[in-house]
Design a protein around this motif. Structure first.
Motif: not given
Length: 317
Positions: A216-220, A223-224, A189-197, A252-261
């Motif tokens: 991991y984070f992947l810019p699509q 979205r991210l 099972r794999g779970q992803l979270v989709v956020v605003e980039n 967010a520990e890898l890229r802090p700006e993700i915390a507020g996405a």
């Protein structure tokens, strides 16, 4: 003398493996019908992050060969990203050193180098790899199949014997567990979270040796995608809020700006794991040919074209 019926093939399974295999067969002149339980936009493949790299797939040597053939195709498709969903994007494979990557990849990816300190806090490999937007790529594959004369039929399949063609290609992924039946196929099972980039343009994959977790984070486009999980033998496709929170926190520990996405949604998919990909043919009791192409684990997108071409070769003796 070959009749119209003789060149008919039914491909069962509408994910990336089935679609790609059907495209290859149709473009080689076969009359192809693709049977899919769900519309392609709702198959497991649409949940895939889409980064090209062999992940959770055996046997390794064959997977690498299939991946390189697929790389050739994706590099060509990346010339039309808006149409195909394929882009070449730079990023870091964490906890990987250049010397740890075999000649199979370094010969084809000359831009590989050690990640710099400002790019990743630890050993990492900087690479430019295909990143596939599955929400665009899967419908594009379907249209390419139709353009080659193929037919897509949305229908449930209770057994492979239902396929009424001289050649049947089984690309059912996790469904092969019941349809073959093959109890060696099991879900991861794999779970992803989709956020605003928040402005991230590079991808990153980081493995924690202690916990075994991969973040991991992947810019699509638009979205991210944040991940991930690899829960073996877990069948639930319902998002787990606690897991989602943990994914966002680790990213967010890898890229802090993700915390507020802002969170746009959640995705859950079941990878069709197996001790080894099953890519072989057999003769059915009635004399028809059955080709198996399933068990690709977390690398279905990565090896899709290599496996499709091999499966097509088995289906057209």
């Amino acid at each position: 003398m070959e009749t119209e019926l003789d060149d008919e093939v039914v491909v069962v399974g509408g994910g990336v493996t089935g679609l790609t295999t059907a495209v290859v067969l149709a473009e080689r002149g076969r009359r192809v019908r693709l049977w899919t339980r769900d519309p392609v936009e709702r198959t497991t493949s649409v949940v895939a992050g889409g980064l090209w790299w062999p992940y959770r797939i055996e046997p390794v040597a064959l997977a690498q060969a299939w991946a390189l053939r697929s790389l050739d195709v994706y590099e060509d498709l990346a010339a039309r990203p808006a149409e195909t969903g394929v882009r070449m994007v730079e990023g870091v494979l964490g906890e990987t050193r250049p010397e740890e990557v075999g000649a199979w990849a370094s010969a084809r990816l000359p831009g590989l180098r050690a990640a710099r300190a400002e790019e990743y806090a630890g050993p990492g490999l900087w690479a430019r790899l295909p990143l596939i937007d599955m929400s665009t790529h899967l419908p594009w594959l379907r249209e390419r199949l139709v353009a080659a004369g193929g037919v897509v039929e949305t229908r449930p399949v209770a057994g492979l014997a239902e396929a009424d063609a001289p050649v049947v290609v089984n690309c059912t992924g996790l469904g092969a567990r019941e349809l073959v039946p093959d109890p060696a196929v099991r879900p991861v099972r794999g779970q992803l979270v989709v956020v605003e980039n928040p402005g991230i343009r590079t991808w990153l994959v980081s493995a924690d040796a202690g916990s075994g977790e991969t973040t991991y984070f992947l810019p699509q486009p638009g979205r991210l995608l944040l991940g991930g999980t690899a829960e073996e033998d877990a069948w639930s496709t319902d998002p787990d809020p606690r897991i989602a929170e943990a994914i966002v926190r680790r990213c967010a520990e890898l890229r802090p700006e993700i915390a507020g996405a802002r969170v746009l949604g959640y995705l859950v998919g079941l990878r069709p794991a197996r001790d080894a990909v099953r890519l072989e043919r057999e003769t059915l009791p009635d004399g028809r040919l059955l080709v198996h192409n399933y068990g690709h684990g977390g690398a279905g997108v990565t090896v899709a074209w290599g496996c499709a071409e091999e499966a097509a070769g088995l289906a057209i003796p």
